[in-house]
Design a protein around this motif. Structure first.
Motif, PDB file in Angstrom:
ATOM      1  N   PHE A   1      -9.902 -88.658 -23.363  1.00  0.00           N
ATOM      2  CA  PHE A   1     -10.808 -87.544 -23.662  1.00  0.00           C
ATOM      3  C   PHE A   1     -10.110 -86.329 -24.267  1.00  0.00           C
ATOM      4  O   PHE A   1     -10.780 -85.352 -24.627  1.00  0.00           O
ATOM      5  N   GLY A   2      -8.799 -86.352 -24.386  1.00  0.00           N
ATOM      6  CA  GLY A   2      -8.083 -85.255 -25.020  1.00  0.00           C
ATOM      7  C   GLY A   2      -8.091 -83.961 -24.236  1.00  0.00           C
ATOM      8  O   GLY A   2      -7.944 -82.873 -24.802  1.00  0.00           O
ATOM      9  N   ILE A   3      -8.252 -84.062 -22.926  1.00  0.00           N
ATOM     10  CA  ILE A   3      -8.248 -82.867 -22.069  1.00  0.00           C
ATOM     11  C   ILE A   3      -6.884 -82.756 -21.384  1.00  0.00           C
ATOM     12  O   ILE A   3      -6.039 -83.654 -21.473  1.00  0.00           O
ATOM     13  N   ASP A   4      -6.657 -81.652 -20.697  1.00  0.00           N
ATOM     14  CA  ASP A   4      -5.443 -81.516 -19.889  1.00  0.00           C
ATOM     15  C   ASP A   4      -5.790 -81.838 -18.444  1.00  0.00           C
ATOM     16  O   ASP A   4      -6.813 -81.372 -17.920  1.00  0.00           O
ATOM     17  N   ALA A   5      -4.953 -82.626 -17.808  1.00  0.00           N
ATOM     18  CA  ALA A   5      -5.170 -83.001 -16.407  1.00  0.00           C
ATOM     19  C   ALA A   5      -3.892 -82.780 -15.620  1.00  0.00           C
ATOM     20  O   ALA A   5      -2.848 -83.349 -15.949  1.00  0.00           O
ATOM     21  N   GLN A   6      -3.965 -81.948 -14.613  1.00  0.00           N
ATOM     22  CA  GLN A   6      -2.831 -81.653 -13.738  1.00  0.00           C
ATOM     23  C   GLN A   6      -3.062 -82.304 -12.376  1.00  0.00           C
ATOM     24  O   GLN A   6      -4.196 -82.356 -11.892  1.00  0.00           O
ATOM     25  N   VAL A   7      -1.978 -82.795 -11.774  1.00  0.00           N
ATOM     26  CA  VAL A   7      -2.087 -83.482 -10.488  1.00  0.00           C
ATOM     27  C   VAL A   7      -1.171 -82.816  -9.466  1.00  0.00           C
ATOM     28  O   VAL A   7       0.000 -82.558  -9.749  1.00  0.00           O
ATOM     29  N   PHE A   8      -1.719 -82.567  -8.278  1.00  0.00           N
ATOM     30  CA  PHE A   8      -0.953 -82.034  -7.158  1.00  0.00           C
ATOM     31  C   PHE A   8      -1.206 -82.934  -5.958  1.00  0.00           C
ATOM     32  O   PHE A   8      -2.350 -83.060  -5.496  1.00  0.00           O
ATOM     33  N   GLU A   9      -0.142 -83.561  -5.482  1.00  0.00           N
ATOM     34  CA  GLU A   9      -0.263 -84.516  -4.380  1.00  0.00           C
ATOM     35  C   GLU A   9       0.287 -83.905  -3.095  1.00  0.00           C
ATOM     36  O   GLU A   9       1.489 -83.676  -2.972  1.00  0.00           O
ATOM     37  N   PHE A  10      -0.601 -83.651  -2.153  1.00  0.00           N
ATOM     38  CA  PHE A  10      -0.200 -83.133  -0.849  1.00  0.00           C
ATOM     39  C   PHE A  10      -1.346 -83.320   0.130  1.00  0.00           C
ATOM     40  O   PHE A  10      -2.473 -83.648  -0.270  1.00  0.00           O
ATOM     41  N   ASP A  11      -1.065 -83.111   1.402  1.00  0.00           N
ATOM     42  CA  ASP A  11      -2.058 -83.283   2.453  1.00  0.00           C
ATOM     43  C   ASP A  11      -2.796 -81.961   2.671  1.00  0.00           C
ATOM     44  O   ASP A  11      -2.194 -80.971   3.094  1.00  0.00           O
ATOM     45  N   LEU A  12      -4.075 -81.942   2.395  1.00  0.00           N
ATOM     46  CA  LEU A  12      -4.873 -80.723   2.532  1.00  0.00           C
ATOM     47  C   LEU A  12      -4.920 -80.207   3.963  1.00  0.00           C
ATOM     48  O   LEU A  12      -5.194 -79.024   4.189  1.00  0.00           O
ATOM     49  N   THR A  13      -4.677 -81.069   4.938  1.00  0.00           N
ATOM     50  CA  THR A  13      -4.729 -80.622   6.330  1.00  0.00           C
ATOM     51  C   THR A  13      -3.478 -79.852   6.735  1.00  0.00           C
ATOM     52  O   THR A  13      -3.442 -79.259   7.815  1.00  0.00           O
ATOM     53  N   ASP A  14      -2.460 -79.865   5.886  1.00  0.00           N
ATOM     54  CA  ASP A  14      -1.247 -79.075   6.129  1.00  0.00           C
ATOM     55  C   ASP A  14      -1.478 -77.686   5.530  1.00  0.00           C
ATOM     56  O   ASP A  14      -1.385 -77.498   4.318  1.00  0.00           O
ATOM     57  N   SER A  15      -1.782 -76.710   6.364  1.00  0.00           N
ATOM     58  CA  SER A  15      -2.172 -75.385   5.865  1.00  0.00           C
ATOM     59  C   SER A  15      -1.042 -74.697   5.100  1.00  0.00           C
ATOM     60  O   SER A  15      -1.291 -73.916   4.177  1.00  0.00           O
ATOM     61  N   ILE A  16       0.212 -74.966   5.467  1.00  0.00           N
ATOM     62  CA  ILE A  16       1.344 -74.370   4.748  1.00  0.00           C
ATOM     63  C   ILE A  16       1.426 -74.937   3.332  1.00  0.00           C
ATOM     64  O   ILE A  16       1.580 -74.199   2.351  1.00  0.00           O
ATOM     65  N   GLU A  17       1.322 -76.264   3.232  1.00  0.00           N
ATOM     66  CA  GLU A  17       1.327 -76.909   1.917  1.00  0.00           C
ATOM     67  C   GLU A  17       0.123 -76.461   1.089  1.00  0.00           C
ATOM     68  O   GLU A  17       0.246 -76.215  -0.119  1.00  0.00           O
ATOM     69  N   LEU A  18      -1.013 -76.374   1.731  1.00  0.00           N
ATOM     70  CA  LEU A  18      -2.221 -75.949   1.033  1.00  0.00           C
ATOM     71  C   LEU A  18      -2.042 -74.571   0.419  1.00  0.00           C
ATOM     72  O   LEU A  18      -2.293 -74.372  -0.775  1.00  0.00           O
ATOM     73  N   ARG A  19      -1.591 -73.628   1.199  1.00  0.00           N
ATOM     74  CA  ARG A  19      -1.406 -72.271   0.691  1.00  0.00           C
ATOM     75  C   ARG A  19      -0.352 -72.234  -0.422  1.00  0.00           C
ATOM     76  O   ARG A  19      -0.549 -71.588  -1.457  1.00  0.00           O
ATOM     77  N   TYR A  20       0.742 -72.934  -0.219  1.00  0.00           N
ATOM     78  CA  TYR A  20       1.824 -72.946  -1.214  1.00  0.00           C
ATOM     79  C   TYR A  20       1.314 -73.459  -2.567  1.00  0.00           C
ATOM     80  O   TYR A  20       1.528 -72.823  -3.609  1.00  0.00           O
ATOM     81  N   HIS A  21       0.638 -74.597  -2.556  1.00  0.00           N
ATOM     82  CA  HIS A  21       0.194 -75.205  -3.814  1.00  0.00           C
ATOM     83  C   HIS A  21      -0.919 -74.392  -4.473  1.00  0.00           C
ATOM     84  O   HIS A  21      -0.932 -74.248  -5.705  1.00  0.00           O
ATOM     85  N   ILE A  22      -1.828 -73.846  -3.692  1.00  0.00           N
ATOM     86  CA  ILE A  22      -2.929 -73.083  -4.284  1.00  0.00           C
ATOM     87  C   ILE A  22      -2.414 -71.780  -4.898  1.00  0.00           C
ATOM     88  O   ILE A  22      -2.871 -71.361  -5.969  1.00  0.00           O
ATOM     89  N   VAL A  23      -1.465 -71.127  -4.244  1.00  0.00           N
ATOM     90  CA  VAL A  23      -0.866 -69.920  -4.823  1.00  0.00           C
ATOM     91  C   VAL A  23      -0.230 -70.252  -6.169  1.00  0.00           C
ATOM     92  O   VAL A  23      -0.390 -69.520  -7.157  1.00  0.00           O
ATOM     93  N   TYR A  24       0.488 -71.372  -6.226  1.00  0.00           N
ATOM     94  CA  TYR A  24       1.111 -71.799  -7.487  1.00  0.00           C
ATOM     95  C   TYR A  24       0.045 -72.096  -8.545  1.00  0.00           C
ATOM     96  O   TYR A  24       0.151 -71.657  -9.702  1.00  0.00           O
ATOM     97  N   ILE A  25      -0.981 -72.856  -8.165  1.00  0.00           N
ATOM     98  CA  ILE A  25      -2.039 -73.240  -9.111  1.00  0.00           C
ATOM     99  C   ILE A  25      -2.731 -72.002  -9.684  1.00  0.00           C
ATOM    100  O   ILE A  25      -2.944 -71.892 -10.898  1.00  0.00           O
ATOM    101  N   LEU A  26      -3.064 -71.047  -8.820  1.00  0.00           N
ATOM    102  CA  LEU A  26      -3.772 -69.857  -9.281  1.00  0.00           C
ATOM    103  C   LEU A  26      -2.892 -68.969 -10.164  1.00  0.00           C
ATOM    104  O   LEU A  26      -3.414 -68.200 -10.980  1.00  0.00           O
ATOM    105  N   LYS A  27      -1.594 -69.082 -10.006  1.00  0.00           N
ATOM    106  CA  LYS A  27      -0.678 -68.305 -10.835  1.00  0.00           C
ATOM    107  C   LYS A  27      -0.591 -68.876 -12.246  1.00  0.00           C
ATOM    108  O   LYS A  27      -0.350 -68.134 -13.214  1.00  0.00           O
TER     109      LYS A  27
END
Length: 267
Positions: A52-78
């Motif tokens: 489809f010619g789109i950009d697709a980014q993948v982040f693999e982590f366990d959503l139930t790990d609140s530390i990992e969740l916060r870390y990855h979302i801060v990065y994504i939003l940046k």
């Protein structure tokens, strides 16, 4: 930050989440897929980018790990501009409460309730910076009644429903629209298929493919529908269950669900 706009999808490597990824990509929108490590999310992303010619980014982590969740979302939003959040990740199962492990109960609560609420909270300030943005939360028809032999799962889906509708009202007047989807049965894997078949004609009532559910959910979310029940028979079922006394409704649904136990892996 990347100026392109993205749709963020959780639980995106299989089932309904995978179908959301496919249909969002087909519409020409860029996607960010969140999935557990070791799944097929990266292969899916590569395939969708090529097709489809789109950009697709993948982040693999366990959503139930609140530390990992916060870390990855801060990065994504940046680094990425997100104007559509699809909270699809969830887990359930059928078993007597005494046969259900503490770990399974905790997993259902942590994934279906806690991680969904935390992720939404983290993204709301960012979503509000857009003129138009959307949140789609995936509940279930199970949210409409307590169910024996599931107990925690419908309670978690009722939380998602209440959370979503309260949040929609709170954000009224902003450019951020919140929708909640109540899918019926979906044959997403062999275990689910066996459970649906075990219920005979009743189990198949309201049965839709993941593709059908994703198509309905996306089109109605983007037109700002607050509640979305895919499928005519599911709407009829919701109406009928709404007029039955709770005691009778609970007994009828629980009796049918009990048939699923033999087809459910040990939890």
């Amino acid at each position: 930050m990347n100026d392109q706009q993205y749709t963020l999808i959780t639980g995106a490597s299989s089932g309904l989440g995978k179908e959301f990824a496919i249909q969002v990509a087909r519409s020409g929108r860029n996607i960010i897929l969140i999935a557990l490590p070791g799944g097929a999310a990266r292969l899916l992303a590569a395939s969708l980018m090529e097709e489809f010619g789109i950009d697709a980014q993948v982040f693999e982590f366990d959503l139930t790990d609140s530390i990992e969740l916060r870390y990855h979302i801060v990065y994504i939003l940046k680094h990425f501009s997100i104007n559509f959040l699809i909270n699809n990740a969830g887990v359930g199962g059928t078993s007597a409460i005494v046969d259900t492990s503490l770990e399974r109960i905790d997993q259902i609560i942590q994934l279906n309730v806690r991680s969904m609420a935390l992720l939404t909270h983290l993204l709301i300030p960012h979503l509000l910076t857009h003129e138009h943005s959307y949140i789609m939360n995936i509940s279930s028809m199970a949210a409409f009644t307590p169910i024996a032999y599931k107990t925690v799962y419908p309670a978690s889906k009722a939380f998602i429903s209440s959370f979503s509708l309260g949040l929609r009202e709170e954000l009224a007047g902003t450019g951020l629209s919140v929708s909640v989807v109540y899918p019926g049965p979906i044959m997403t894997n062999s275990s689910t298929t066996r459970r649906v078949i075990s219920q005979g004609r009743k189990g198949k009532m309201g049965l839709l493919s993941a593709a059908e559910i994703a198509s309905i959910a996306l089109s109605r979310t983007l037109t700002q529908h607050p509640t979305i029940i895919p499928g005519f028979m599911n709407k009829v079922n919701h109406f009928l269950m709404g007029i039955l006394p709770m005691r009778l409704k609970l007994r009828i649904v629980s009796r049918e669900v009990k048939k699923e136990i033999q087809y459910t892996p040990t939890v």
